[in-house]
Design an enzyme around this catalytic site. Structure first.
Site, PDB file in Angstrom:
ATOM      1  N   ASP A 189       2.583  36.326  29.756  1.00 55.56           N
ATOM      2  CA  ASP A 189       1.344  36.844  30.346  1.00 55.56           C
ATOM      3  C   ASP A 189       0.972  36.148  31.651  1.00 55.56           C
ATOM      4  O   ASP A 189      -0.163  36.238  32.102  1.00 55.56           O
ATOM      5  CB  ASP A 189       0.187  36.712  29.340  1.00 55.56           C
ATOM      6  CG  ASP A 189      -0.013  35.265  28.879  1.00 55.56           C
ATOM      7  OD1 ASP A 189       0.693  34.371  29.390  1.00 55.56           O
ATOM      8  OD2 ASP A 189      -0.874  35.038  28.012  1.00 55.56           O
ATOM      9  N   CYS A 214       2.631  31.471  30.723  1.00 55.25           N
ATOM     10  CA  CYS A 214       3.606  30.970  29.749  1.00 55.25           C
ATOM     11  C   CYS A 214       3.925  29.489  29.912  1.00 55.25           C
ATOM     12  O   CYS A 214       4.056  28.770  28.918  1.00 55.25           O
ATOM     13  CB  CYS A 214       4.879  31.813  29.780  1.00 55.25           C
ATOM     14  SG  CYS A 214       5.728  31.830  31.377  1.00 55.25           S
ATOM     15  N   HIS A 269      10.761  33.266  32.332  1.00 56.87           N
ATOM     16  CA  HIS A 269       9.779  32.975  31.296  1.00 56.87           C
ATOM     17  C   HIS A 269       9.978  31.558  30.757  1.00 56.87           C
ATOM     18  O   HIS A 269      11.101  31.045  30.735  1.00 56.87           O
ATOM     19  CB  HIS A 269       9.939  33.991  30.152  1.00 56.87           C
ATOM     20  CG  HIS A 269       8.988  33.809  29.015  1.00 56.87           C
ATOM     21  ND1 HIS A 269       7.623  33.960  29.150  1.00 56.87           N
ATOM     22  CD2 HIS A 269       9.199  33.480  27.709  1.00 56.87           C
ATOM     23  CE1 HIS A 269       7.047  33.746  27.976  1.00 56.87           C
ATOM     24  NE2 HIS A 269       7.984  33.448  27.089  1.00 56.87           N
TER      25      HIS A 269
END
Length: 295
Positions: free
Chosen positions: A158, A161, A280
């Protein structure tokens, strides 16, 4: 030149791959320009390379998030239009039972159906390819972490992270620092140590170092937006926490920032392919299935 039939996703992927190749060529040139026996310049080179890669990763992530948002909006609009079209069609059937579509309409419908089928095939192929890359990355990371008695702990994708992963690690140590506090303290530390961070912030379009005003906005975004965190923010957090932060990756050795601190490191997992187009960060936890641990 991109083909007209390329989807927006394909165009983005192609451009980002091209930019990564160009950056690698630039980095190789930088390496060739620094003598191997010049330790001071080689150390600075390593930091510069890491900064350039982190900046590109951050920019690509922001582009991905923007594209996803645009696609989501487009899907909503199309769904609404389809719903309205269906209602109008049902009303039309009630008032004109004997009306039939024209030949031109049939041709348009057939063309639209073929185009939709083509786009679906492209999307499926891209997803299959990315899933394969993700699978290989997960396997490598699982192998590395299992050897240390650890496994990946999933963190939501989002924009927060990296901070959420740090927050998760700190909770295991009894810390009460929240995501908002980590972001706020990161910005404050960077603002208090401008000379340590400003030289590493470059405007991609011009190659110029950020102005003081741009740096202030950068710090403001850390606090007030889901701006993606990278190596500069990790460096700030390591000083704030006075703790090393180790970043485990699939295709290279772990990166450790804050090596000057002797406490147990916070461990994060950096994944380039976790969510298809974007990078990520995840956290780690103790390995639950000990049978997969590597001795």
């Amino acid at each position: 030149m991109e083909e007209e039939t390329d989807t927006e996703e394909e165009k983005l992927l192609k451009r980002q791959r091209r930019e990564r190749k160009e950056l690698q060529a630039k980095i190789q040139g930088m390496k060739n320009a620094v003598p191997k026996n010049d330790k001071k310049r080689r150390k600075q080179l390593t930091e510069d390379v890491a900064r350039l890669e982190a900046e590109m990763d951050e920019r690509h992530q922001q582009e991905v998030e923007h594209l996803r948002l645009e696609i989501s909006k487009q899907v909503e609009v199309e769904s609404l239009a389809n719903g309205i079209g269906k209602l109008e069609c049902e009303d039309g059937e009630k008032t004109a039972q004997h009306s039939r579509p024209t030949k031109a309409q049939k041709r348009r419908d057939k063309k639209a159906a073929l185009e939709k089928e083509r786009e679906e095939r492209i999307a499926e192929a891209e997803i299959e390819n990315l899933s394969g890359v993700r699978h290989l990355e997960n396997q490598k990371l699982g192998h590395v972490l299992a050897g240390r008695g650890l496994q990946i702990k999933q963190i939501p994708s989002d924009g927060h992270c990296m901070y959420r992963a740090v927050e998760d690690q700190l909770k295991e140590r009894g810390s009460m620092l929240t995501l908002a506090q980590l972001r706020s303290q990161t910005a404050q530390y960077m603002q208090g140590h401008v000379d340590d961070f400003l030289p590493f912030l470059i405007t991609p379009s011009t190659g110029d170092v950020y102005t003081p005003e741009e740096f202030e906005k950068y710090c403001d975004d850390i606090v007030n937006t889901p701006a993606w965190g990278g190596q500069l923010e990790l460096r700030a957090l390591s000083h704030i926490l006075q703790t090393p932060i180790e970043v485990v990756q699939a295709d290279s050795s772990p990166i450790v920032v804050g090596e000057e601190y002797s406490s147990k490191p916070v461990i994060l997992v950096y994944m380039r392919h976790a969510y298809g187009l974007g990078e990520h960060y995840n956290s780690v936890e103790e390995l639950k299935d000990r049978t997969t641990e590597i001795g």
